[in-house]
Scaffold this motif. Sequence first.
Motif, PDB file in Angstrom:
ATOM      1  N   ASP A  11       0.828  -1.207   0.000  1.00 20.18           N
ATOM      2  CA  ASP A  11       0.000   0.000   0.000  1.00 20.18           C
ATOM      3  C   ASP A  11       0.864   1.260   0.000  1.00 20.18           C
ATOM      4  OD1 ASP A  11      -2.079  -1.778   0.109  1.00 20.18           O
ATOM      5  OD2 ASP A  11      -2.841  -1.118   2.053  1.00 20.18           O
ATOM      6  N   LEU A  12       1.895   1.270   0.816  1.00 19.51           N
ATOM      7  CA  LEU A  12       2.805   2.423   0.866  1.00 19.51           C
ATOM      8  C   LEU A  12       3.449   2.663  -0.495  1.00 19.51           C
ATOM      9  CD1 LEU A  12       4.539   4.610   2.267  1.00 19.51           C
ATOM     10  CD2 LEU A  12       6.085   2.767   2.966  1.00 19.51           C
ATOM     11  N   LEU A  13       3.894   1.599  -1.143  1.00 17.41           N
ATOM     12  CA  LEU A  13       4.527   1.729  -2.449  1.00 17.41           C
ATOM     13  C   LEU A  13       3.550   2.276  -3.494  1.00 17.41           C
ATOM     14  CD1 LEU A  13       6.482  -1.644  -2.416  1.00 17.41           C
ATOM     15  CD2 LEU A  13       7.446   0.653  -2.143  1.00 17.41           C
ATOM     16  N   LEU A  14       2.329   1.792  -3.484  1.00 19.23           N
ATOM     17  CA  LEU A  14       1.326   2.264  -4.434  1.00 19.23           C
ATOM     18  C   LEU A  14       1.000   3.734  -4.198  1.00 19.23           C
ATOM     19  CD1 LEU A  14      -1.101  -0.791  -4.521  1.00 19.23           C
ATOM     20  CD2 LEU A  14       0.731  -0.224  -6.126  1.00 19.23           C
ATOM     21  N   LEU A  15       0.837   4.109  -2.943  1.00 20.21           N
ATOM     22  CA  LEU A  15       0.550   5.504  -2.629  1.00 20.21           C
ATOM     23  C   LEU A  15       1.697   6.409  -3.070  1.00 20.21           C
ATOM     24  CD1 LEU A  15      -1.029   5.135   0.932  1.00 20.21           C
ATOM     25  CD2 LEU A  15      -2.229   5.556  -1.233  1.00 20.21           C
ATOM     26  N   ALA A  16       2.924   5.960  -2.868  1.00 22.03           N
ATOM     27  CA  ALA A  16       4.084   6.769  -3.252  1.00 22.03           C
ATOM     28  C   ALA A  16       4.138   6.980  -4.764  1.00 22.03           C
ATOM     29  CB  ALA A  16       5.372   6.106  -2.759  1.00 22.03           C
ATOM     30  N   GLY A  25      -3.307   0.715 -13.670  1.00 20.82           N
ATOM     31  CA  GLY A  25      -2.642  -0.376 -12.953  1.00 20.82           C
ATOM     32  C   GLY A  25      -1.349  -0.857 -13.566  1.00 20.82           C
ATOM     33  N   TYR A  26      -1.358  -1.114 -14.874  1.00 14.58           N
ATOM     34  CA  TYR A  26      -0.136  -1.618 -15.492  1.00 14.58           C
ATOM     35  C   TYR A  26       0.980  -0.576 -15.427  1.00 14.58           C
ATOM     36  CZ  TYR A  26       3.169  -3.754 -18.642  1.00 14.58           C
ATOM     37  OH  TYR A  26       4.307  -4.305 -19.172  1.00 14.58           O
ATOM     38  N   ARG A  27       0.632   0.691 -15.572  1.00 15.10           N
ATOM     39  CA  ARG A  27       1.644   1.765 -15.476  1.00 15.10           C
ATOM     40  C   ARG A  27       2.237   1.804 -14.070  1.00 15.10           C
ATOM     41  NH1 ARG A  27       5.864   4.118 -17.145  1.00 15.10           N
ATOM     42  NH2 ARG A  27       6.047   6.317 -16.611  1.00 15.10           N
ATOM     43  N   ILE A  28       1.411   1.574 -13.070  1.00 20.98           N
ATOM     44  CA  ILE A  28       1.902   1.544 -11.688  1.00 20.98           C
ATOM     45  C   ILE A  28       2.935   0.426 -11.534  1.00 20.98           C
ATOM     46  CG2 ILE A  28       1.248   1.088  -9.286  1.00 20.98           C
ATOM     47  CD1 ILE A  28      -1.479   2.458 -10.004  1.00 20.98           C
ATOM     48  N   PRO A  49      -5.947  -5.788  -6.463  1.00 23.35           N
ATOM     49  CA  PRO A  49      -6.706  -5.906  -5.204  1.00 23.35           C
ATOM     50  C   PRO A  49      -6.314  -4.823  -4.187  1.00 23.35           C
ATOM     51  CG  PRO A  49      -5.958  -8.063  -5.914  1.00 23.35           C
ATOM     52  CD  PRO A  49      -5.301  -7.053  -6.817  1.00 23.35           C
ATOM     53  N   ALA A  50      -5.029  -4.474  -4.162  1.00 27.54           N
ATOM     54  CA  ALA A  50      -4.578  -3.420  -3.243  1.00 27.54           C
ATOM     55  C   ALA A  50      -5.176  -2.074  -3.648  1.00 27.54           C
ATOM     56  CB  ALA A  50      -3.057  -3.348  -3.224  1.00 27.54           C
ATOM     57  N   LEU A  51      -5.221  -1.785  -4.948  1.00 25.14           N
ATOM     58  CA  LEU A  51      -5.829  -0.534  -5.417  1.00 25.14           C
ATOM     59  C   LEU A  51      -7.316  -0.481  -5.056  1.00 25.14           C
ATOM     60  CD1 LEU A  51      -4.116  -0.201  -8.900  1.00 25.14           C
ATOM     61  CD2 LEU A  51      -3.807   1.342  -6.937  1.00 25.14           C
ATOM     62  N   TYR A  52      -8.017  -1.599  -5.242  1.00 20.38           N
ATOM     63  CA  TYR A  52      -9.444  -1.635  -4.892  1.00 20.38           C
ATOM     64  C   TYR A  52      -9.632  -1.380  -3.394  1.00 20.38           C
ATOM     65  CZ  TYR A  52      -9.761  -4.030  -9.427  1.00 20.38           C
ATOM     66  OH  TYR A  52      -9.658  -4.375 -10.744  1.00 20.38           O
ATOM     67  N   ARG A  53      -8.761  -1.984  -2.582  1.00 19.67           N
ATOM     68  CA  ARG A  53      -8.833  -1.803  -1.130  1.00 19.67           C
ATOM     69  C   ARG A  53      -8.572  -0.338  -0.764  1.00 19.67           C
ATOM     70  NH1 ARG A  53      -5.338  -5.162  -0.061  1.00 19.67           N
ATOM     71  NH2 ARG A  53      -3.542  -3.821   0.233  1.00 19.67           N
ATOM     72  N   LEU A  54      -7.551   0.253  -1.372  1.00 21.23           N
ATOM     73  CA  LEU A  54      -7.230   1.657  -1.096  1.00 21.23           C
ATOM     74  C   LEU A  54      -8.369   2.580  -1.531  1.00 21.23           C
ATOM     75  CD1 LEU A  54      -3.480   1.633  -2.181  1.00 21.23           C
ATOM     76  CD2 LEU A  54      -4.371   1.846   0.158  1.00 21.23           C
ATOM     77  N   GLU A  55      -9.039   2.208  -2.605  1.00 23.94           N
ATOM     78  CA  GLU A  55     -10.179   3.011  -3.056  1.00 23.94           C
ATOM     79  C   GLU A  55     -11.337   2.904  -2.050  1.00 23.94           C
ATOM     80  OE1 GLU A  55     -12.291   4.217  -7.209  1.00 23.94           O
ATOM     81  OE2 GLU A  55     -11.569   2.154  -7.043  1.00 23.94           O
ATOM     82  N   ARG A  56     -11.593   1.713  -1.555  1.00 25.31           N
ATOM     83  CA  ARG A  56     -12.647   1.540  -0.536  1.00 25.31           C
ATOM     84  C   ARG A  56     -12.327   2.341   0.728  1.00 25.31           C
ATOM     85  NH1 ARG A  56     -12.264  -3.790  -2.200  1.00 25.31           N
ATOM     86  NH2 ARG A  56     -11.136  -4.353  -0.317  1.00 25.31           N
ATOM     87  N   GLN A  57     -11.050   2.475   1.045  1.00 25.70           N
ATOM     88  CA  GLN A  57     -10.625   3.231   2.227  1.00 25.70           C
ATOM     89  C   GLN A  57     -10.676   4.733   2.008  1.00 25.70           C
ATOM     90  OE1 GLN A  57      -6.688   1.726   3.045  1.00 25.70           O
ATOM     91  NE2 GLN A  57      -7.450  -0.261   3.707  1.00 25.70           N
ATOM     92  N   GLY A  58     -10.862   5.156   0.773  1.00 25.95           N
ATOM     93  CA  GLY A  58     -10.962   6.581   0.475  1.00 25.95           C
ATOM     94  C   GLY A  58      -9.640   7.298   0.295  1.00 25.95           C
ATOM     95  N   VAL A  59      -8.548   6.550   0.157  1.00 20.70           N
ATOM     96  CA  VAL A  59      -7.246   7.196  -0.027  1.00 20.70           C
ATOM     97  C   VAL A  59      -6.854   7.279  -1.501  1.00 20.70           C
ATOM     98  CG1 VAL A  59      -6.400   6.668   2.294  1.00 20.70           C
ATOM     99  CG2 VAL A  59      -5.985   5.051   0.439  1.00 20.70           C
TER     100      VAL A  59
END
Length: 104
Positions: A11-16, A25-28, A49-59
């Motif tokens: 999650d930290l890596l995706l947010l960064a 997604g593929y670009r990430i 799945p991590a992106l979907y989770r982060l979206e549900r969390q509102g970040v």
Amino acid sequence: MRAEVLKGHVDLLLLAVLADEPAHGYRIVELLRERSNDVLDLAEGTVYPALYRLERQGVVTSSWSTVEGRRRRVYRLTRRGVRELAERRRAWEDFTGAVRAVLS
């Protein structure tokens, strides 16, 4: 890199990555690989799945865009995501500093 080392840090890596630019997604996955000199080669099955989770969390938020006739879901940080990234970076710095201290 072994999966167990990354566990809890995806999650930290995706947010960064998303802090620098909105991306699909593929670009990430590409950006993670490029920035880590090919050390971080995450599977799309891990990233989405991590992106979907982060979206549900509102970040993270997403929207559809069409590029060269292809529809892509583009992800970007929300204001809450920017704050979350700052908090996670601080926690990461604390953790890595402590590990460095133990190892030296």
